[in-house]
Design a protein around this motif. Structure first.
Motif, PDB file in Angstrom:
ATOM      1  N   ARG A  33      -2.537  -2.425  -6.033  1.00 59.50           N
ATOM      2  CA  ARG A  33      -2.932  -3.888  -6.555  1.00 59.50           C
ATOM      3  C   ARG A  33      -3.062  -4.858  -7.785  1.00 59.50           C
ATOM      4  O   ARG A  33      -3.294  -3.602  -8.752  1.00 59.50           O
ATOM      5  N   MET A  34      -2.546  -5.455  -7.611  1.00 56.64           N
ATOM      6  CA  MET A  34      -2.059  -6.372  -9.391  1.00 56.64           C
ATOM      7  C   MET A  34      -3.624  -7.851  -9.077  1.00 56.64           C
ATOM      8  O   MET A  34      -3.394  -7.841  -8.007  1.00 56.64           O
ATOM      9  N   VAL A  35      -4.105  -7.904 -10.314  1.00 53.12           N
ATOM     10  CA  VAL A  35      -4.816  -9.136 -10.505  1.00 53.12           C
ATOM     11  C   VAL A  35      -3.866 -10.196 -10.707  1.00 53.12           C
ATOM     12  O   VAL A  35      -3.324  -9.920 -11.506  1.00 53.12           O
ATOM     13  N   GLU A  36      -3.775 -11.617  -9.965  1.00 53.91           N
ATOM     14  CA  GLU A  36      -3.192 -12.014 -10.601  1.00 53.91           C
ATOM     15  C   GLU A  36      -3.789 -13.050 -11.901  1.00 53.91           C
ATOM     16  O   GLU A  36      -4.784 -13.382 -11.557  1.00 53.91           O
ATOM     17  N   PRO A  37      -3.136 -13.294 -13.097  1.00 57.22           N
ATOM     18  CA  PRO A  37      -3.683 -13.491 -13.632  1.00 57.22           C
ATOM     19  C   PRO A  37      -4.632 -15.455 -13.877  1.00 57.22           C
ATOM     20  O   PRO A  37      -5.483 -15.061 -14.776  1.00 57.22           O
ATOM     21  N   LEU A  38      -4.111 -16.037 -12.978  1.00 55.45           N
ATOM     22  CA  LEU A  38      -4.368 -17.738 -13.758  1.00 55.45           C
ATOM     23  C   LEU A  38      -5.494 -17.589 -12.406  1.00 55.45           C
ATOM     24  O   LEU A  38      -6.490 -18.133 -12.942  1.00 55.45           O
ATOM     25  N   MET A  39      -5.332 -17.457 -11.047  1.00 57.73           N
ATOM     26  CA  MET A  39      -6.202 -17.107 -10.393  1.00 57.73           C
ATOM     27  C   MET A  39      -7.538 -16.328 -10.068  1.00 57.73           C
ATOM     28  O   MET A  39      -9.010 -16.134  -9.717  1.00 57.73           O
ATOM     29  N   GLY A  40      -7.257 -15.349 -10.353  1.00 57.14           N
ATOM     30  CA  GLY A  40      -7.765 -13.917 -10.184  1.00 57.14           C
ATOM     31  C   GLY A  40      -7.895 -13.179  -8.263  1.00 57.14           C
ATOM     32  O   GLY A  40      -8.837 -11.884  -8.592  1.00 57.14           O
ATOM     33  N   TYR A  41      -6.973 -13.907  -7.968  1.00 57.36           N
ATOM     34  CA  TYR A  41      -6.453 -13.070  -6.401  1.00 57.36           C
ATOM     35  C   TYR A  41      -5.522 -12.175  -7.086  1.00 57.36           C
ATOM     36  O   TYR A  41      -5.247 -11.593  -7.553  1.00 57.36           O
ATOM     37  N   THR A  42      -6.764 -10.895  -5.698  1.00 61.18           N
ATOM     38  CA  THR A  42      -5.297  -9.381  -5.624  1.00 61.18           C
ATOM     39  C   THR A  42      -4.974  -9.464  -4.694  1.00 61.18           C
ATOM     40  O   THR A  42      -4.894 -10.073  -3.734  1.00 61.18           O
ATOM     41  N   SER A  43      -3.859  -9.074  -5.383  1.00 60.32           N
ATOM     42  CA  SER A  43      -2.318  -8.897  -4.914  1.00 60.32           C
ATOM     43  C   SER A  43      -1.327  -7.737  -5.085  1.00 60.32           C
ATOM     44  O   SER A  43      -2.181  -7.250  -5.440  1.00 60.32           O
ATOM     45  N   SER A  44      -0.536  -7.744  -3.139  1.00 69.46           N
ATOM     46  CA  SER A  44       0.056  -6.823  -3.710  1.00 69.46           C
ATOM     47  C   SER A  44       1.407  -6.479  -3.037  1.00 69.46           C
ATOM     48  O   SER A  44       2.054  -8.086  -2.176  1.00 69.46           O
ATOM     49  N   ALA A  45       2.851  -6.333  -3.702  1.00 70.19           N
ATOM     50  CA  ALA A  45       3.876  -6.382  -3.352  1.00 70.19           C
ATOM     51  C   ALA A  45       4.762  -5.696  -2.057  1.00 70.19           C
ATOM     52  O   ALA A  45       5.537  -5.578  -1.080  1.00 70.19           O
ATOM     53  N   ASP A  46       3.113  -4.798  -0.925  1.00 62.19           N
ATOM     54  CA  ASP A  46       3.711  -4.115  -0.065  1.00 62.19           C
ATOM     55  C   ASP A  46       3.729  -4.455   1.057  1.00 62.19           C
ATOM     56  O   ASP A  46       1.949  -4.258   1.444  1.00 62.19           O
ATOM     57  N   MET A  47       4.679  -4.354   2.091  1.00 60.59           N
ATOM     58  CA  MET A  47       4.544  -5.000   2.991  1.00 60.59           C
ATOM     59  C   MET A  47       3.714  -4.432   4.214  1.00 60.59           C
ATOM     60  O   MET A  47       3.018  -5.398   4.801  1.00 60.59           O
ATOM     61  N   ARG A  48       3.771  -3.340   3.924  1.00 63.01           N
ATOM     62  CA  ARG A  48       3.659  -2.353   5.242  1.00 63.01           C
ATOM     63  C   ARG A  48       2.162  -1.770   5.064  1.00 63.01           C
ATOM     64  O   ARG A  48       1.541  -1.360   5.521  1.00 63.01           O
ATOM     65  N   SER A  49       1.433  -2.117   3.529  1.00 64.09           N
ATOM     66  CA  SER A  49      -0.224  -2.282   3.611  1.00 64.09           C
ATOM     67  C   SER A  49      -0.483  -3.506   4.775  1.00 64.09           C
ATOM     68  O   SER A  49      -1.896  -3.211   4.935  1.00 64.09           O
TER      69      SER A  49
END
Length: 101
Positions: A33-49
């Motif tokens: 997972r990666m942290v979005e730098p502007l808002m600090g949201y944790t996101s992922s490009a993995d749709m199967r998760s």
């Protein structure tokens, strides 16, 4: 991508066993997972998760994975070894331990 088949354990914060009777099939994450730098949201490009399938039995979950050629790992549940004791046993005359107060 490997899937995990397991039976969820009970919530450690409560004594109930809700949501622990079914078997779950989840996919292991491909990417961290990666942290979005502007808002600090944790996101992922993995749709199967986002996929979480529940089954009534272990055999149903295994059959589903085998039918769709999904490699999987099966985790057997560990049953809790809990003693059944009543609150009144704390004040019994036949109490094994000494009072600490």
């Amino acid at each position: 991508m490997v899937a995990r088949i397991y039976k969820p354990s009970r919530n450690a914060m409560q004594s109930g066993v809700a949501k622990t009777k079914h078997w779950v099939l989840e996919f292991e994450p491909e990417h961290a997972r990666m942290v979005e730098p502007l808002m600090g949201y944790t996101s992922s490009a993995d749709m199967r998760s986002q996929i979480r399938l529940t089954f009534d039995s272990k055999e149903e979950a295994v059959a589903y994975a085998q039918k769709r050629a999904i490699p999987f790992q099966l985790f057997e549940p560990h049953e809790a070894g809990r003693r059944k004791i009543a609150y009144s046993d704390n004040f019994s005359f036949n109490r094994a331990g000494q009072w600490t107060h």
